[in-house]
Motif scaffolding. Structure first.
Motif, PDB file in Angstrom:
ATOM      1  N   ARG A   5       0.857  -1.191   0.000  1.00 15.03           N
ATOM      2  CA  ARG A   5       0.000   0.000   0.000  1.00 15.03           C
ATOM      3  C   ARG A   5       0.894   1.242   0.000  1.00 15.03           C
ATOM      4  NH1 ARG A   5      -1.518   1.666   5.833  1.00 15.03           N
ATOM      5  NH2 ARG A   5      -0.456   0.162   7.182  1.00 15.03           N
ATOM      6  N   THR A   6       0.251   2.402  -0.085  1.00 13.90           N
ATOM      7  CA  THR A   6       0.970   3.669  -0.082  1.00 13.90           C
ATOM      8  C   THR A   6       0.597   4.463   1.153  1.00 13.90           C
ATOM      9  OG1 THR A   6       1.048   3.749  -2.498  1.00 13.90           O
ATOM     10  CG2 THR A   6       1.357   5.822  -1.337  1.00 13.90           C
ATOM     11  N   VAL A   7       1.609   5.044   1.799  1.00  9.45           N
ATOM     12  CA  VAL A   7       1.413   5.866   2.991  1.00  9.45           C
ATOM     13  C   VAL A   7       1.961   7.254   2.690  1.00  9.45           C
ATOM     14  CG1 VAL A   7       2.028   6.183   5.407  1.00  9.45           C
ATOM     15  CG2 VAL A   7       1.585   3.875   4.536  1.00  9.45           C
ATOM     16  N   GLU A   8       1.226   8.290   3.054  1.00  9.46           N
ATOM     17  CA  GLU A   8       1.717   9.656   2.837  1.00  9.46           C
ATOM     18  C   GLU A   8       2.413  10.172   4.088  1.00  9.46           C
ATOM     19  OE1 GLU A   8       0.101  14.072   1.599  1.00  9.46           O
ATOM     20  OE2 GLU A   8      -0.719  12.297   0.597  1.00  9.46           O
ATOM     21  N   VAL A   9       3.623  10.661   3.895  1.00  7.25           N
ATOM     22  CA  VAL A   9       4.436  11.168   4.997  1.00  7.25           C
ATOM     23  C   VAL A   9       4.897  12.579   4.641  1.00  7.25           C
ATOM     24  CG1 VAL A   9       6.551  10.837   6.322  1.00  7.25           C
ATOM     25  CG2 VAL A   9       5.201   8.847   5.619  1.00  7.25           C
ATOM     26  N   GLY A  11       3.674  14.899   2.869  1.00  9.36           N
ATOM     27  CA  GLY A  11       3.538  15.252   1.463  1.00  9.36           C
ATOM     28  C   GLY A  11       4.272  14.341   0.496  1.00  9.36           C
ATOM     29  N   VAL A  12       5.024  13.360   1.014  1.00 10.64           N
ATOM     30  CA  VAL A  12       5.719  12.392   0.165  1.00 10.64           C
ATOM     31  C   VAL A  12       5.024  11.045   0.300  1.00 10.64           C
ATOM     32  CG1 VAL A  12       7.892  11.160  -0.236  1.00 10.64           C
ATOM     33  CG2 VAL A  12       7.930  13.584   0.358  1.00 10.64           C
ATOM     34  N   ARG A  13       4.654  10.463  -0.811  1.00 10.49           N
ATOM     35  CA  ARG A  13       4.004   9.163  -0.799  1.00 10.49           C
ATOM     36  C   ARG A  13       5.062   8.062  -0.825  1.00 10.49           C
ATOM     37  NH1 ARG A  13       0.352   9.406  -5.901  1.00 10.49           N
ATOM     38  NH2 ARG A  13       2.320  10.299  -6.617  1.00 10.49           N
ATOM     39  N   LEU A  14       5.010   7.213   0.184  1.00 13.17           N
ATOM     40  CA  LEU A  14       5.940   6.096   0.282  1.00 13.17           C
ATOM     41  C   LEU A  14       5.195   4.791   0.063  1.00 13.17           C
ATOM     42  CD1 LEU A  14       8.019   7.087   3.455  1.00 13.17           C
ATOM     43  CD2 LEU A  14       8.602   7.488   1.056  1.00 13.17           C
ATOM     44  N   PRO A  66      11.081  13.263  -5.377  1.00 13.40           N
ATOM     45  CA  PRO A  66      11.209  14.722  -5.500  1.00 13.40           C
ATOM     46  C   PRO A  66      12.308  15.084  -6.494  1.00 13.40           C
ATOM     47  CG  PRO A  66      11.024  14.076  -3.194  1.00 13.40           C
ATOM     48  CD  PRO A  66      11.161  12.810  -3.977  1.00 13.40           C
ATOM     49  N   GLU A  67      12.073  16.144  -7.270  1.00 23.26           N
ATOM     50  CA  GLU A  67      13.034  16.530  -8.304  1.00 23.26           C
ATOM     51  C   GLU A  67      14.277  17.202  -7.734  1.00 23.26           C
ATOM     52  OE1 GLU A  67      11.465  18.716 -11.537  1.00 23.26           O
ATOM     53  OE2 GLU A  67       9.800  17.337 -11.897  1.00 23.26           O
ATOM     54  N   ALA A  68      14.125  17.984  -6.694  1.00 27.61           N
ATOM     55  CA  ALA A  68      15.250  18.752  -6.167  1.00 27.61           C
ATOM     56  C   ALA A  68      16.271  17.848  -5.501  1.00 27.61           C
ATOM     57  CB  ALA A  68      14.749  19.785  -5.163  1.00 27.61           C
ATOM     58  N   VAL A  69      17.527  17.987  -5.872  1.00 29.77           N
ATOM     59  CA  VAL A  69      18.586  17.179  -5.264  1.00 29.77           C
ATOM     60  C   VAL A  69      18.615  17.378  -3.760  1.00 29.77           C
ATOM     61  CG1 VAL A  69      21.081  16.827  -5.143  1.00 29.77           C
ATOM     62  CG2 VAL A  69      19.983  17.168  -7.359  1.00 29.77           C
ATOM     63  N   GLU A  70      18.399  18.609  -3.315  1.00 27.17           N
ATOM     64  CA  GLU A  70      18.499  18.909  -1.887  1.00 27.17           C
ATOM     65  C   GLU A  70      17.360  18.319  -1.063  1.00 27.17           C
ATOM     66  OE1 GLU A  70      16.963  22.688  -4.018  1.00 27.17           O
ATOM     67  OE2 GLU A  70      18.440  21.094  -4.369  1.00 27.17           O
ATOM     68  N   GLY A  79      13.343  12.064   8.737  1.00 33.55           N
ATOM     69  CA  GLY A  79      11.964  12.532   8.857  1.00 33.55           C
ATOM     70  C   GLY A  79      10.966  11.577   8.232  1.00 33.55           C
ATOM     71  N   ASP A  80      11.352  10.954   7.132  1.00 32.84           N
ATOM     72  CA  ASP A  80      10.466   9.967   6.506  1.00 32.84           C
ATOM     73  C   ASP A  80      10.219   8.784   7.431  1.00 32.84           C
ATOM     74  OD1 ASP A  80      10.256  11.495   4.211  1.00 32.84           O
ATOM     75  OD2 ASP A  80      11.686  10.294   3.042  1.00 32.84           O
ATOM     76  N   VAL A  81      11.260   8.324   8.112  1.00 35.07           N
ATOM     77  CA  VAL A  81      11.100   7.189   9.029  1.00 35.07           C
ATOM     78  C   VAL A  81      10.203   7.571  10.194  1.00 35.07           C
ATOM     79  CG1 VAL A  81      12.288   5.558  10.540  1.00 35.07           C
ATOM     80  CG2 VAL A  81      13.349   6.243   8.382  1.00 35.07           C
ATOM     81  N   VAL A  82      10.449   8.726  10.764  1.00 37.22           N
ATOM     82  CA  VAL A  82       9.632   9.190  11.888  1.00 37.22           C
ATOM     83  C   VAL A  82       8.168   9.325  11.447  1.00 37.22           C
ATOM     84  CG1 VAL A  82       9.214  11.103  13.483  1.00 37.22           C
ATOM     85  CG2 VAL A  82      11.566  10.364  12.991  1.00 37.22           C
TER      86      VAL A  82
END
Length: 321
Positions: A5-9, A11-14, A66-70, A79-82
């Motif tokens: 499934r997909t989880v949103e974190v 604003g990023v969908r993982l 995300p497109e931005a390298v940074e 932050g994604d893990v949290v």
């Protein structure tokens, strides 16, 4: 049975793969990998009473890129893990990482020990913040030929790996494994920019027993739309991540911890690791002696699933509630 499934974190969908019920165990893959790298861990850990969740980390496979390298610095990755732990309705988790997933796991334990019941790193040890930014240090040490420096140029490695993904996975997975005789004494991964990364790793002809053609096909399918740029952007943020994590310079892992690696893993032979790895138990109160698998290369949990699973279960079962 593994479900997806997909989880949103934030604003990023993982995309996540998961199995089982019970205390949460998050499995973080490396490069160039995805959730499928943990295929041998789902059933044994779920059967032992754990909720096993392996995300495609940001930039990889079915997750957002995300497109931005940074957007790929260590604070973003932690932050994604949290955010994932909270999105799953939990307050704490055991975090396990391999390759690039290991620094994310170690840093999550350093930054959020309240969230981490225990941490396991495969291949990559907890590495202190050096006096020189890592890309700069390797550039100076190896005259720009270290593979991190080859990866840092936008578009270069991206194009090489995407040219024939099937060949990329065959050559990388075999080339860095313990089955490759060249890794009996691993050398520094230095790259001739004119030849490219894969020139160091010829096609094996016959795959080792732990890796099948179906496995290769699965990795290729998972990368079909994603490509390799997202994962390579992690390397491009190495110096920026060092800058952003300066507040944690000297921090020590205090939660229960395990470091597991193979003696044929190229990471073990990176500059300074011959002194760092034996010293880990004195540097980090939560960390015991390294668990070293003889004859194992870089792809720890894929090459030696039974031994890795046994070590993980012993560690998990020994954690306090």
């Amino acid at each position: 049975m593994v479900e997806h499934r997909t989880v949103e974190v934030d604003g990023v969908r993982l995309h996540i793969a998961e199995e089982g019920e019970g205390p949460l165990v998050v499995l973080l893959h490396g490069f160039p990998e995805c959730w499928y790298s943990w295929r041998h861990q789902f059933a044994p850990l779920a059967a032992a009473g754990y909720h096993v969740v392996a995300p495609d980390q940001r930039g990889y496979a079915r997750s957002d890129r995300p497109e931005a390298v940074e957007a790929y610095t260590m604070p973003h990755l932690v932050g994604d893990v949290v955010g994932l732990v909270h999105a799953l309705g939990e307050e704490r988790a055991v975090v396990v990482g391999h390759d690039w997933g290991a620094p994310v796991a170690w840093n999550t334990a350093l930054m959020r020990p309240d969230l981490v019941r225990g941490v396991v790193g495969l291949s990559v040890p907890p590495t202190p913040r050096g006096p020189v930014p890592p890309l700069k240090a390797m550039r100076e040490m190896f005259d720009g030929r270290f593979y991190w420096n080859y990866f840092e140029t936008p578009g270069r490695a991206d194009a090489e790996f995407a040219r024939d993904p099937h060949a990329t996975f065959r050559r990388c997975l075999y080339g860095l494994s313990g089955d490759n005789p060249a890794n009996a004494e691993p050398a520094q991964p230095l790259i001739d920019p004119e030849q490219g990364f894969l020139a160091n790793y010829p096609d094996p002809g016959r795959l080792p027993d732990w890796l099948t053609e179906d496995d290769i096909d699965t990795f290729v399918a998972e990368y079909r739309d994603a490509g390799f740029t997202g994962g390579l952007n992690w390397y491009r943020c190495l110096d920026r991540s060092r800058e952003l994590t300066a507040a944690f310079d000297g921090a020590r892992v205090t939660v229960p911890a395990l470091y597991l690696t193979g003696d044929r893993d190229l990471v073990v032979h990176f500059p300074g690791n011959d002194q760092l790895i034996p010293a880990l138990p004195t540097l980090h109160p939560g960390l015991g002696a390294p668990h070293v698998l003889t004859g194992c290369g870089h792809w720890t949990q894929q090459e030696r699933p039974a031994e890795v699973n046994a070590a993980l279960l012993e560690f998990l079962d020994g954690l306090p509630d």
